[in-house]
Design a protein around this motif. Structure first.
Motif, PDB file in Angstrom:
ATOM      1  N   ILE A   1       0.944  -1.160  -0.196  1.00 55.10           N
ATOM      2  CA  ILE A   1       0.017  -0.054   0.120  1.00 55.10           C
ATOM      3  C   ILE A   1       0.837   1.420  -0.001  1.00 55.10           C
ATOM      4  O   ILE A   1       1.935   1.478   0.774  1.00 55.10           O
ATOM      5  N   GLU A   2       0.761   2.151  -0.851  1.00 53.88           N
ATOM      6  CA  GLU A   2       1.519   3.324  -1.157  1.00 53.88           C
ATOM      7  C   GLU A   2       0.650   4.489  -0.985  1.00 53.88           C
ATOM      8  O   GLU A   2      -0.708   4.580  -1.428  1.00 53.88           O
ATOM      9  N   VAL A   3       1.133   5.381  -0.068  1.00 54.89           N
ATOM     10  CA  VAL A   3       0.191   6.671  -0.047  1.00 54.89           C
ATOM     11  C   VAL A   3       1.359   7.981   0.202  1.00 54.89           C
ATOM     12  O   VAL A   3       2.283   7.567   0.511  1.00 54.89           O
ATOM     13  N   VAL A   4       0.774   9.091  -0.244  1.00 57.63           N
ATOM     14  CA  VAL A   4       1.590  10.299  -0.035  1.00 57.63           C
ATOM     15  C   VAL A   4       1.052  10.795   1.504  1.00 57.63           C
ATOM     16  O   VAL A   4       0.091  10.608   1.722  1.00 57.63           O
ATOM     17  N   CYS A   5       2.098  11.650   1.972  1.00 61.01           N
ATOM     18  CA  CYS A   5       1.552  12.146   3.417  1.00 61.01           C
ATOM     19  C   CYS A   5       2.316  13.406   3.487  1.00 61.01           C
ATOM     20  O   CYS A   5       3.652  13.547   3.201  1.00 61.01           O
ATOM     21  N   PRO A   6       1.684  14.627   3.942  1.00 64.79           N
ATOM     22  CA  PRO A   6       2.461  15.745   4.326  1.00 64.79           C
ATOM     23  C   PRO A   6       3.547  15.322   5.608  1.00 64.79           C
ATOM     24  O   PRO A   6       2.980  14.597   6.319  1.00 64.79           O
ATOM     25  N   ARG A   7       4.490  15.954   5.274  1.00 64.64           N
ATOM     26  CA  ARG A   7       5.499  15.619   6.297  1.00 64.64           C
ATOM     27  C   ARG A   7       4.910  15.650   7.981  1.00 64.64           C
ATOM     28  O   ARG A   7       5.006  14.938   8.807  1.00 64.64           O
ATOM     29  N   SER A   8       4.193  16.945   8.130  1.00 63.95           N
ATOM     30  CA  SER A   8       3.500  16.988   9.381  1.00 63.95           C
ATOM     31  C   SER A   8       2.525  16.094   9.879  1.00 63.95           C
ATOM     32  O   SER A   8       2.331  15.873  11.184  1.00 63.95           O
ATOM     33  N   SER A   9       2.205  15.106   9.223  1.00 60.09           N
ATOM     34  CA  SER A   9       1.012  14.118   9.527  1.00 60.09           C
ATOM     35  C   SER A   9       1.653  12.640   9.288  1.00 60.09           C
ATOM     36  O   SER A   9       0.985  11.855   9.827  1.00 60.09           O
ATOM     37  N   ALA A  10       3.018  12.634   8.962  1.00 57.60           N
ATOM     38  CA  ALA A  10       3.809  11.158   8.828  1.00 57.60           C
ATOM     39  C   ALA A  10       3.707  10.454   9.992  1.00 57.60           C
ATOM     40  O   ALA A  10       3.566   9.395   9.990  1.00 57.60           O
ATOM     41  N   ARG A  11       3.993  11.059  11.260  1.00 58.87           N
ATOM     42  CA  ARG A  11       4.393  10.354  12.436  1.00 58.87           C
ATOM     43  C   ARG A  11       2.728   9.791  12.854  1.00 58.87           C
ATOM     44  O   ARG A  11       2.738   8.821  13.374  1.00 58.87           O
ATOM     45  N   ALA A  12       1.699  10.735  12.778  1.00 59.94           N
ATOM     46  CA  ALA A  12       0.482  10.102  13.085  1.00 59.94           C
ATOM     47  C   ALA A  12       0.069   9.132  12.361  1.00 59.94           C
ATOM     48  O   ALA A  12      -0.647   8.326  12.683  1.00 59.94           O
ATOM     49  N   ALA A  13       0.159   9.380  10.961  1.00 62.37           N
ATOM     50  CA  ALA A  13      -0.430   8.158   9.862  1.00 62.37           C
ATOM     51  C   ALA A  13       0.513   6.894  10.253  1.00 62.37           C
ATOM     52  O   ALA A  13       0.037   5.897  10.332  1.00 62.37           O
ATOM     53  N   LEU A  14       1.845   6.916  10.626  1.00 60.53           N
ATOM     54  CA  LEU A  14       2.448   5.819  10.877  1.00 60.53           C
ATOM     55  C   LEU A  14       2.001   5.070  12.279  1.00 60.53           C
ATOM     56  O   LEU A  14       2.006   3.942  12.263  1.00 60.53           O
TER      57      LEU A  14
END
Length: 117
Positions: free
Chosen positions: A79-92
């Motif tokens: 699964i591949e997604v783009v993510c703003p850097r500011s949301s990356a930690r929360a997304a992970l």
């Protein structure tokens, strides 16, 4: 041409995660709920491709699939997604919390402008 950016100009990262087929939607949705997969006026955007995950649980492992000492092959989705850097930690963190595996395979990539290639 400039570096890929979110709608507000923020740097985009690419998060690649691997999940067993039966858990892929839950894992994808968890990452999206934390901000991954936003492209312009679209949300929950992702790309998926089928594949096989292979692993050998060793002593101390508590595998969600398979058994300690037995090689395992599992049908999985990449699964591949783009993510703003500011949301990356929360997304992970959301992806990891939703994922059934004890150890999760994932990658985070920075994006670069085409002229830098």
């Amino acid at each position: 041409m400039s570096e890929p950016r979110a709608a507000d100009g923020e740097e985009l990262l690419v998060i690649v995660m691997f999940a067993p087929m039966e858990a892929a939607d839950v894992v994808r949705d968890a990452a999206a709920s934390a901000g991954a997969g936003a492209i312009g006026n679209y949300r929950a955007c992702s790309f998926s491709a089928p594949g096989e995950g292979r692993f050998l649980p060793v002593a101390g492992a508590q595998p969600a699939i398979g058994a300690v000492g037995a090689p395992e092959v599992v049908a999985e989705q990449r699964i591949e997604v783009v993510c703003p850097r500011s949301s990356a930690r929360a997304a992970l963190q959301a992806m990891l919390a939703a994922h059934p595996y004890e150890e999760v395979a994932y990658h985070v990539y920075a994006t670069i402008p085409a002229e830098a290639l």
